[in-house]
Design a protein around this motif. Sequence first.
Motif, PDB file in Angstrom:
ATOM      1  N   HIS A 159      40.744  43.387  33.111  1.00  0.00           N
ATOM      2  CA  HIS A 159      40.267  41.853  32.506  1.00  0.00           C
ATOM      3  C   HIS A 159      41.187  40.733  33.770  1.00  0.00           C
ATOM      4  O   HIS A 159      40.658  39.749  34.281  1.00  0.00           O
ATOM      5  CB  HIS A 159      40.885  41.829  31.381  1.00  0.00           C
ATOM      6  N   ARG A 160      41.795  41.433  34.341  1.00  0.00           N
ATOM      7  CA  ARG A 160      42.961  40.912  35.551  1.00  0.00           C
ATOM      8  C   ARG A 160      42.287  40.614  36.573  1.00  0.00           C
ATOM      9  O   ARG A 160      42.396  40.041  37.122  1.00  0.00           O
ATOM     10  CB  ARG A 160      44.889  41.273  36.052  1.00  0.00           C
TER      11      ARG A 160
ATOM     12  N   LEU B 299      34.133  39.300  28.983  1.00  0.00           N
ATOM     13  CA  LEU B 299      33.882  38.544  30.565  1.00  0.00           C
ATOM     14  C   LEU B 299      32.920  37.812  30.444  1.00  0.00           C
ATOM     15  O   LEU B 299      32.775  36.318  30.886  1.00  0.00           O
ATOM     16  CB  LEU B 299      34.485  39.178  31.486  1.00  0.00           C
ATOM     17  N   TRP B 300      31.456  37.825  30.438  1.00  0.00           N
ATOM     18  CA  TRP B 300      30.693  36.865  30.007  1.00  0.00           C
ATOM     19  C   TRP B 300      31.088  35.681  29.222  1.00  0.00           C
ATOM     20  O   TRP B 300      30.403  34.683  29.730  1.00  0.00           O
ATOM     21  CB  TRP B 300      28.955  38.067  28.589  1.00  0.00           C
TER      22      TRP B 300
ATOM     23  N   LEU C 221      41.803  37.696  38.473  1.00  0.00           N
ATOM     24  CA  LEU C 221      41.611  36.402  39.723  1.00  0.00           C
ATOM     25  C   LEU C 221      41.009  36.671  41.028  1.00  0.00           C
ATOM     26  O   LEU C 221      40.580  36.832  42.286  1.00  0.00           O
ATOM     27  CB  LEU C 221      43.208  37.570  40.526  1.00  0.00           C
ATOM     28  N   GLY C 222      39.154  37.159  40.458  1.00  0.00           N
ATOM     29  CA  GLY C 222      38.782  37.726  41.571  1.00  0.00           C
ATOM     30  C   GLY C 222      38.624  38.536  42.122  1.00  0.00           C
ATOM     31  O   GLY C 222      38.229  38.581  43.610  1.00  0.00           O
ATOM     32  N   LYS C 223      39.216  39.323  41.985  1.00  0.00           N
ATOM     33  CA  LYS C 223      39.374  40.833  42.336  1.00  0.00           C
ATOM     34  C   LYS C 223      38.172  42.348  42.414  1.00  0.00           C
ATOM     35  O   LYS C 223      38.242  42.850  42.105  1.00  0.00           O
ATOM     36  CB  LYS C 223      40.779  41.364  42.559  1.00  0.00           C
ATOM     37  N   LEU C 224      36.849  41.410  43.164  1.00  0.00           N
ATOM     38  CA  LEU C 224      35.256  41.907  42.628  1.00  0.00           C
ATOM     39  C   LEU C 224      35.350  43.928  43.706  1.00  0.00           C
ATOM     40  O   LEU C 224      35.097  44.556  42.653  1.00  0.00           O
ATOM     41  CB  LEU C 224      34.384  41.108  42.931  1.00  0.00           C
TER      42      LEU C 224
ATOM     43  N   GLU D 226      49.145  36.459  43.472  1.00  0.00           N
ATOM     44  CA  GLU D 226      49.029  37.429  42.076  1.00  0.00           C
ATOM     45  C   GLU D 226      48.200  37.965  42.835  1.00  0.00           C
ATOM     46  O   GLU D 226      47.117  38.044  44.024  1.00  0.00           O
ATOM     47  CB  GLU D 226      48.247  36.050  41.743  1.00  0.00           C
ATOM     48  N   GLY D 227      48.021  39.760  42.099  1.00  0.00           N
ATOM     49  CA  GLY D 227      46.387  40.662  42.921  1.00  0.00           C
ATOM     50  C   GLY D 227      47.435  41.558  43.738  1.00  0.00           C
ATOM     51  O   GLY D 227      46.369  42.453  44.251  1.00  0.00           O
TER      52      GLY D 227
END
Length: 476
Positions: free
Chosen positions: A89-90, A124-125, A94-97, A62-63
């Motif tokens: 959002h995705r 997100l918060w 997935l933590g794709k910062l 994913e991602g």
Amino acid sequence: MEPDTSVSQQLKDYLSVTGMTLKQFSDICGINAGTLSAMLNEQRRISMHNLDRLTRGMGLAEGSLYEAYLKGCLLNSPPDWRRMGPFIHRCAELGKLDCLERLVHALADHLAYIPLLFDMAELLWNEGKMDAAAVLYLCVAQCEKYQHSERLALSRYRLFTIELGNDQESNLRAAAWFEEYVDRLDESNQLDALKDLADVYASLHRWDRVQFFAEKLEHKSLIQYRHRLKRKRKEAVEDGPSRELLFYLLYAYLLMANVCDAYQEYDKALQYVNLYSNMERLGVVELSEAEQQVVQQFQKWGKGNACLYRLMSGEVEVLANYAEYVVHHAEERIPAMYRILQAANRFGLNVDHLLEPRRMNLLFEKRSSLLGIYNAQIVANHYIRYISELSLYHLRAQRYETGFRYLLEGLEWAMRYNHESMLIQCVRLFEQYRQEASESRREQYKNLICGVKKDEETKLLVDERVQLGSSCWTAG
């Protein structure tokens, strides 16, 4: 020339290597063959939904295609929130910062998108995706730093709460940075923000700042509470603070009592105890069910703190009553035993009978009351001080091995939380009793201190690089 790594090219390469036809791959990924053909020829934009289908169809994690999608489909075309919103959002899910930061940085040049970024940050918060939300809040704060907007203030408040962690010095910087934005928040957030600031400063024993914010909390909560009483309760504003208004008023008095306690003004502290545990003195008569629960909790705290302040003022005869209170309030045992040990060390009391039965229960852990979870920084501060007082108690009783065991444990906790004042206190205590320490304890102490020095050298190096980077940025 850089090789073509676009999503469409990666799909072409995949089909070429596997020998699949569009129809075969269509059956696997669930995307219409005609749509796939248009994607391959870059005649149709790829949606996030289809991007994730392509990723699964190609057997990728994913991602995996997000970097290519970002570069080829988002950054090289006019901003389109219908695609960017779902992508953000995705990325958060997935933590794709890295991808998130690159996109947000690009959107910062388009001020019309700042409100949308803020709304996404709030989403997100509320979903608990704090790291991703912080990226968006920071962008909003930087883009609106000259606007004095409510959105800016709320973004700074969110960043402040996200930044709070185990490092006490970092918490201090975060609090100092946020202070100027408190008054720009709306009423529904101001009270929570004032409480949070006071809690951070209390954990750091910056009592002048605690007093300052306690007074502001009292003033603002009293105004709102009186205004509330003039209206029917059913007309209460839906978007109010996170707790009952009465809580903030009583908490302000609790904070003021803590300040008096720190300055050893115990008679004055008892006056504040009477304020937050006696509703009649505040003129409060009719209480809702939720307010009754608030009052009950403060009355419990008041009962314990009244004994505590009398004990700390030298009335050692109340020790038994305070110890009995501790037995029935498990969530208060660590701070209560810290104060009992502090009194024992100050007045030369023997409290051995209070230690052993409870030692196994006094571990570092989250604490809660009827009103929710205790502030994490205050919990850590109480535990470190408890361990320090416990070590001093045993050292004075010439139980040196036990005392040094607790002392070095306290030093480790102070290092972990970068609690400078307690670190200094532990070092001073070790040096005071050094001649009684075994060789193994001295070696353990030496290794810990070497770790402190190494951490400080690393911090100085990082600070120098940050300052250099800031200078270069300014010069540019």
